[in-house]
Design an enzyme around this catalytic site. Structure first.
Site, mmCIF file in Angstrom:
data_model
loop_
_atom_site.group_PDB
_atom_site.id
_atom_site.type_symbol
_atom_site.label_atom_id
_atom_site.label_comp_id
_atom_site.label_asym_id
_atom_site.label_seq_id
_atom_site.Cartn_x
_atom_site.Cartn_y
_atom_site.Cartn_z
ATOM 1 N N LYS A 188 21.019 -10.709 -20.694
ATOM 2 C CA LYS A 188 19.711 -11.338 -20.464
ATOM 3 C C LYS A 188 19.815 -12.824 -20.803
ATOM 4 O O LYS A 188 20.486 -13.184 -21.782
ATOM 5 C CB LYS A 188 18.677 -10.635 -21.362
ATOM 6 C CG LYS A 188 17.238 -11.093 -21.169
ATOM 7 C CD LYS A 188 16.295 -10.285 -22.075
ATOM 8 C CE LYS A 188 14.841 -10.656 -21.867
ATOM 9 N NZ LYS A 188 13.911 -9.873 -22.711
ATOM 10 N N SER A 223 10.052 -7.708 -20.115
ATOM 11 C CA SER A 223 10.596 -8.962 -19.639
ATOM 12 C C SER A 223 12.078 -8.894 -19.272
ATOM 13 O O SER A 223 12.563 -9.800 -18.590
ATOM 14 C CB SER A 223 10.399 -10.030 -20.718
ATOM 15 O OG SER A 223 11.151 -9.709 -21.872
ATOM 16 N N SER A 233 9.892 -4.682 -23.811
ATOM 17 C CA SER A 233 10.685 -5.366 -22.789
ATOM 18 C C SER A 233 12.017 -4.734 -22.412
ATOM 19 O O SER A 233 12.641 -5.155 -21.443
ATOM 20 C CB SER A 233 10.942 -6.813 -23.203
ATOM 21 O OG SER A 233 9.838 -7.586 -22.832
HETATM 22 N N1 GLN Z 1 5.191 -7.149 -21.954
HETATM 23 C C1 GLN Z 1 5.009 -7.541 -23.317
HETATM 24 C C2 GLN Z 1 4.555 -8.969 -23.369
HETATM 25 O O1 GLN Z 1 4.194 -9.476 -22.404
HETATM 26 C C3 GLN Z 1 6.274 -7.302 -24.082
HETATM 27 C C4 GLN Z 1 7.293 -8.363 -23.952
HETATM 28 C C5 GLN Z 1 8.537 -8.135 -24.771
HETATM 29 O O2 GLN Z 1 8.793 -7.050 -25.282
HETATM 30 N N2 GLN Z 1 9.328 -9.199 -24.905
HETATM 31 O O3 GLN Z 1 4.538 -9.604 -24.365
#
Ligand code: GLN
Length: 495
Positions: free
Chosen positions: A78, A153, A177
């Site tokens: 990532k 994400s 994420s």
């Molecule tokens: N979807 C969640 C957010 O928007 C989680 C993001 C994450 O785990 N980095 O914050």
């Protein structure tokens, strides 16, 4: 067997027995990336030159007989992990030219065992999002239906593993994420106990919630990767000096007698009925294998999203304060008349809309007069969630629930409906609040109820196995038992 459809375990055997070399494997992956990535947008940077050097070195190491399981195994990273000499952007314009001078701890650990880095994967900017639509490189397409999101994400990492563009991939999970994209794309995703894996050299979103984990094709592969990356790191004081078990060693342990909790709030309102049915069927498999199923209740779940969207923007706004276009972040195109103008221009040009929204929320909830009303209250809720999980784990060994309330949605469907987008993480966020580990794995396919999800292709649905702190070994045993009984994890998209 097709060289690309192998697991890490298969590939390691093939490499050792010289059926193929790491260079062959790496070449096969880059050929596939060339063909498929223009459609999926999973990779934002291909590290071809470096990867072939790594692969040649891995082949030498294998020839000498000093290989580890991950030696010569191609993986994806990532774009939030600092990789020495390789561009690392967090998919934000503010970091578009950033080339880190050092490696994150997990990257060094993977280099030590000889893994091959194919490239950097797409993500929501600074890991803020659940659909991968907040990336300066554009969205990642879901390999099962390219009109749909990959989840986020860590969308690029999930899509890469599901579409055979890497054998495993690293991701981060602050509120879901890793698990949500794993569920949307149909692969296995591990969110570790807070502190099990070092965060050093990984761009911070919300430091007290961030965890590092992995995507893989099977639970067993995820266990192999965790073996290589877990453990204490003097550069991250939140990693305890706790022994790291040999995760794959006892993975064949039976689930007979295991007490599995079914948290009733995770199957209630807002959960697609097909998703509920699929996860209930998975729980039945465990029951047939001799596990005891016990209903549990986690009533604080309903406050988790509210607490998360106060606490994490607060941490984000503090973490991103350093990006001023001077010390960190690229220079603005228009510098303005004074320093204040310069900051406004650097941050105004560099950050995307979702990041700006969260910085504003975060600074607001931390400001004098509001701190007690919002931030402090959110922290108190977090403590109650932690206690609630501890209590539940006095009664049961693990818990099982859906990962997301619905399968992957259409690109653009929720982009203007923040609340509905944030609800995608209703079942993953409480786990981050509690700091406990969870393993997401494919449990079936659905078109979903009503709405837009009812049209088009069958989409993967994931479940998560949740355990108490530092119970990763147990999660692997339970997940592997399920993957021995079912074949959902072997399904591949036809992209
Ligand atoms: N979807 C969640 C957010 O928007 C989680 C993001 C994450 O785990 N980095 O914050």
């Amino acid at each position: 067997m097709d060289i690309l459809s192998m697991t890490i375990k298969d590939a390691a055997i093939g490499l050792k027995s010289k059926k193929f070399s790491s260079v062959d494997l790496t070449k096969a992956y880059f050929d596939r990336i060339k063909k498929i990535n223009p459609t999926l947008n999973a990779y934002v940077y291909e590290a071809k030159d470096e990867a072939f050097i790594d692969a040649e070195n891995a082949d030498k190491r294998i020839a000498k007989g000093s290989a580890a399981v991950l030696t010569g195994i191609p993986c994806a990273i990532k774009d939030i992990f600092c990789t020495k000499g390789i561009r690392t952007t967090c998919c934000s314009k503010i970091l578009e030219n950033f080339v880190p001078p050092y490696d994150a701890t997990v990257i060094s650990k993977l280099k030590n065992v000889g893994a091959v880095f194919l490239g950097k994967t797409n993500m929501d900017e600074f890991a803020c999002g659940g659909s991968n639509e907040h990336s300066c490189f554009g969205p990642v397409k879901n390999p099962w239906d390219i009109s749909r999101v990959s989840g986020g994400s860590s969308g690029g990492s999930a899509a890469a593993v599901s579409a055979d563009l890497a054998l495993f991939a690293l991701g981060t999970d602050t509120g879901g994420s890793i698990r949500e994209p794993a569920s949307f794309c149909g692969c296995t995703g591990l969110k570790v106990t807070y502190g099990r894996v070092s965060r050093s050299g990984v761009m911070a979103f919300a430091s007290s919630w961030d965890t590092i984990g992995t995507f893989a094709k099977t639970v067993e592969d995820a266990a192999i990767v965790l073996n290589a990356i877990a453990g204490h790191d003097e550069r991250d004081s939140t990693t305890p000096n706790k022994p790291v078990p040999d995760y794959p060693k006892n993975i064949n342990k039976e689930v007979k007698g295991l007490k599995i909790g079914v948290p009733k709030e995770y199957f209630g309102e807002g959960i697609d009925s097909k998703v509920r049915e699929i996860v209930m069927a998975a729980i039945k498999e465990f029951e047939k294998a001799g596990a005891k199923i016990i209903e549990v209740s986690l009533p604080m779940t309903k406050y988790a999203i509210a607490a998360y969207y106060i606490a994490t923007p607060a941490e984000l706004s503090a973490n991103l304060a350093r990006f001023d276009g001077i010390r960190f972040g690229r220079k603005p195109h228009k510098e303005g008349k004074d320093l204040y103008d310069y900051y406004l221009a650097a941050r105004g040009e560099g950050f995307g809309d979702e990041i700006k929204r969260r910085i504003m929320m975060g600074t607001y909830v931390l400001s004098a007069g509001y701190y007690d009303a919002y931030y402090l209250k959110a922290q108190k809720i977090r403590t109650l969630i932690i206690k609630e999980f501890e209590k539940a784990f006095e009664k049961v060994d693990i818990m099982i629930s859906p990962v997301a309330p619905f399968p992957a949605f259409k690109i653009g469907e929720k982009i203007d409906d923040l609340l509905s987008m944030y609800l995608a993480d209703a079942l993953t966020i409480p786990i981050n609040a509690a700091g406990v580990p969870a393993l997401a794995l494919p449990a079936g396919f659905a078109k979903g109820d009503g709405g837009v999800a009812s049209s088009g292709a069958e989409l993967p649905v994931g479940m998560q196995i949740i355990g108490p702190q530092f119970s990763e070994e147990l999660l692997f045993q339970a997940g592997h038992a399920y993957q021995r009984l079912t074949n959902w994890h072997t399904m591949r998209p036809s992209v």
